[in-house]
Motif scaffolding. Structure first.
Motif, mmCIF file in Angstrom:
data_model
loop_
_atom_site.group_PDB
_atom_site.id
_atom_site.type_symbol
_atom_site.label_atom_id
_atom_site.label_comp_id
_atom_site.label_asym_id
_atom_site.label_seq_id
_atom_site.Cartn_x
_atom_site.Cartn_y
_atom_site.Cartn_z
ATOM 1 N N PRO A 1 -0.889 8.335 5.047
ATOM 2 C CA PRO A 1 -0.252 7.210 5.743
ATOM 3 C C PRO A 1 -1.189 6.471 6.698
ATOM 4 O O PRO A 1 -1.072 5.253 6.865
ATOM 5 N N GLU A 2 -2.146 7.201 7.308
ATOM 6 C CA GLU A 2 -3.081 6.526 8.216
ATOM 7 C C GLU A 2 -3.937 5.512 7.462
ATOM 8 O O GLU A 2 -4.201 4.409 7.949
ATOM 9 N N VAL B 1 3.102 14.576 4.947
ATOM 10 C CA VAL B 1 2.383 15.462 5.858
ATOM 11 C C VAL B 1 2.816 15.149 7.288
ATOM 12 O O VAL B 1 2.222 14.328 7.970
ATOM 13 N N ILE B 2 3.888 15.805 7.698
ATOM 14 C CA ILE B 2 4.297 15.767 9.104
ATOM 15 C C ILE B 2 4.214 17.196 9.616
ATOM 16 O O ILE B 2 4.254 18.159 8.831
ATOM 17 N N ASP B 3 4.089 17.355 10.925
ATOM 18 C CA ASP B 3 3.811 18.679 11.489
ATOM 19 C C ASP B 3 4.803 19.764 11.056
ATOM 20 O O ASP B 3 4.376 20.866 10.679
ATOM 21 N N PRO B 4 6.135 19.514 11.075
ATOM 22 C CA PRO B 4 7.052 20.582 10.647
ATOM 23 C C PRO B 4 6.859 20.976 9.182
ATOM 24 O O PRO B 4 7.007 22.147 8.823
ATOM 25 N N ASN B 5 6.518 20.009 8.330
ATOM 26 C CA ASN B 5 6.255 20.330 6.923
ATOM 27 C C ASN B 5 4.981 21.153 6.779
ATOM 28 O O ASN B 5 4.902 22.067 5.944
ATOM 29 N N ILE B 6 3.969 20.833 7.576
ATOM 30 C CA ILE B 6 2.715 21.596 7.536
ATOM 31 C C ILE B 6 2.969 23.040 7.942
ATOM 32 O O ILE B 6 2.442 23.980 7.326
ATOM 33 N N TYR C 1 0.854 -1.188 0.000
ATOM 34 C CA TYR C 1 0.000 0.000 0.000
ATOM 35 C C TYR C 1 0.889 1.236 0.000
ATOM 36 O O TYR C 1 1.693 1.439 0.907
ATOM 37 N N GLY C 2 0.752 2.024 -1.028
ATOM 38 C CA GLY C 2 1.534 3.258 -1.154
ATOM 39 C C GLY C 2 1.320 3.829 -2.537
ATOM 40 O O GLY C 2 0.558 3.291 -3.339
ATOM 41 N N THR C 3 1.980 4.937 -2.811
ATOM 42 C CA THR C 3 1.812 5.557 -4.125
ATOM 43 C C THR C 3 2.712 4.886 -5.164
ATOM 44 O O THR C 3 3.644 4.166 -4.835
ATOM 45 N N ASN C 4 2.431 5.181 -6.413
ATOM 46 C CA ASN C 4 3.345 4.851 -7.495
ATOM 47 C C ASN C 4 4.440 5.916 -7.462
ATOM 48 O O ASN C 4 4.195 7.080 -7.789
ATOM 49 N N GLY D 1 -1.810 2.493 6.617
ATOM 50 C CA GLY D 1 -1.648 1.621 7.781
ATOM 51 C C GLY D 1 -2.885 0.779 8.044
ATOM 52 O O GLY D 1 -2.796 -0.429 8.300
ATOM 53 N N PHE D 2 -4.057 1.408 7.952
ATOM 54 C CA PHE D 2 -5.318 0.697 8.159
ATOM 55 C C PHE D 2 -5.460 -0.439 7.147
ATOM 56 O O PHE D 2 -5.802 -1.572 7.497
ATOM 57 N N ASN D 3 -5.183 -0.119 5.888
ATOM 58 C CA ASN D 3 -5.336 -1.119 4.830
ATOM 59 C C ASN D 3 -4.319 -2.253 4.959
ATOM 60 O O ASN D 3 -4.619 -3.406 4.617
ATOM 61 N N CYS D 4 -3.131 -1.940 5.449
ATOM 62 C CA CYS D 4 -2.125 -2.995 5.664
ATOM 63 C C CYS D 4 -2.584 -3.992 6.721
ATOM 64 O O CYS D 4 -2.474 -5.209 6.527
ATOM 65 N N ILE D 5 -3.102 -3.480 7.832
ATOM 66 C CA ILE D 5 -3.588 -4.369 8.892
ATOM 67 C C ILE D 5 -4.782 -5.185 8.384
ATOM 68 O O ILE D 5 -4.889 -6.393 8.646
ATOM 69 N N ARG D 6 -5.648 -4.542 7.642
ATOM 70 C CA ARG D 6 -6.813 -5.257 7.094
ATOM 71 C C ARG D 6 -6.365 -6.357 6.133
ATOM 72 O O ARG D 6 -6.918 -7.463 6.126
ATOM 73 N N ALA D 7 -5.340 -6.061 5.310
ATOM 74 C CA ALA D 7 -4.826 -7.068 4.376
ATOM 75 C C ALA D 7 -4.253 -8.270 5.127
ATOM 76 O O ALA D 7 -4.459 -9.420 4.734
#
Length: 200
Positions: free
Chosen positions: A156-157, A135-140, A16-19, A160-166
């Motif tokens: 990323p959230e 999207v981490i706080d310092p970048n925001i 799970y991630g981007t191309n 992570g959800f989809n990884c656990i579900r998989a």
């Protein structure tokens, strides 16, 4: 199950991630549309001793450079090597680079350390057009104050959800899981960042 970066020949259950190539290609378009076709730009890299370049970052850079090549970009791309654990040395490197290349006012970094550059340019009062990732706080903070023009993100959230579900589907339910699962490539600016994680 792999998250964020796909590693070939691992026979993973799922990714799970981007191309990464496409996200770099999109970054190329974002930067190209902010510059003149012959304007010089910089690619920034933070390295650690003994650290090899990550495949994900290499793919992003490949997509980025290919977009510019397709547009017959006529400027020069400088590579600026910085050190992940030596902030004082980085300031010296950046000062020297910008002194030598005063015409460079745009660039990109292909990982989450964009905020380190954003803070540097903000402190220098330099109007630098910078694109970064994640999207981490310092970048925001840097996105909101204008020291980063765009962030490319990938929820990323949700990954992570989809990884656990998989894993649950594979191990418990014994279901077949799709191996490659590309996430949306999100383009964030200060005008839309505050809505990014609504209803997730």
């Amino acid at each position: 199950v792999l998250i964020d970066a796909f590693i070939e020949n691992t026979n993973c259950v799922a990714y799970y991630g981007t191309n990464s190539y496409d996200s770099g290609y999109i970054a190329g378009r974002l930067l190209y549309e902010q510059i003149n076709p012959a304007e010089n730009i910089a690619i920034f890299r933070f390295i650690r001793k003994g650290e090899k370049q990550v495949t994900q970052v290499m793919k992003r850079e490949e997509g980025f450079r290919n977009y510019l090549a397709e547009k017959n970009y006529d400027g020069r791309i400088y590579s600026v090597q910085l050190h992940a654990d030596e902030p004082e040395k980085n300031i010296s490197i950046l000062n020297s680079f910008l002194e030598e290349h005063k015409e460079v006012n745009a660039g990109i970094i292909f990982n989450s350390r964009a905020h380190l550059l954003g803070k540097y340019f903000r402190d220098k009062g330099n109007k630098f057009r910078l694109i970064g990732y994640d999207v981490i706080d310092p970048n925001i903070t840097c996105l909101n104050d204008g020291s980063i023009s765009h962030l490319i993100a990938q929820r990323p959230e949700v990954q992570g959800f989809n990884c656990i579900r998989a894993l649950f589907r594979h191990l418990v339910l014994k279901e077949k899981v799709e191996q490659i699962n590309y996430m949306p490539i999100d383009i964030l600016m200060k005008e839309n960042i505050k809505y990014y994680n609504n209803y997730i």
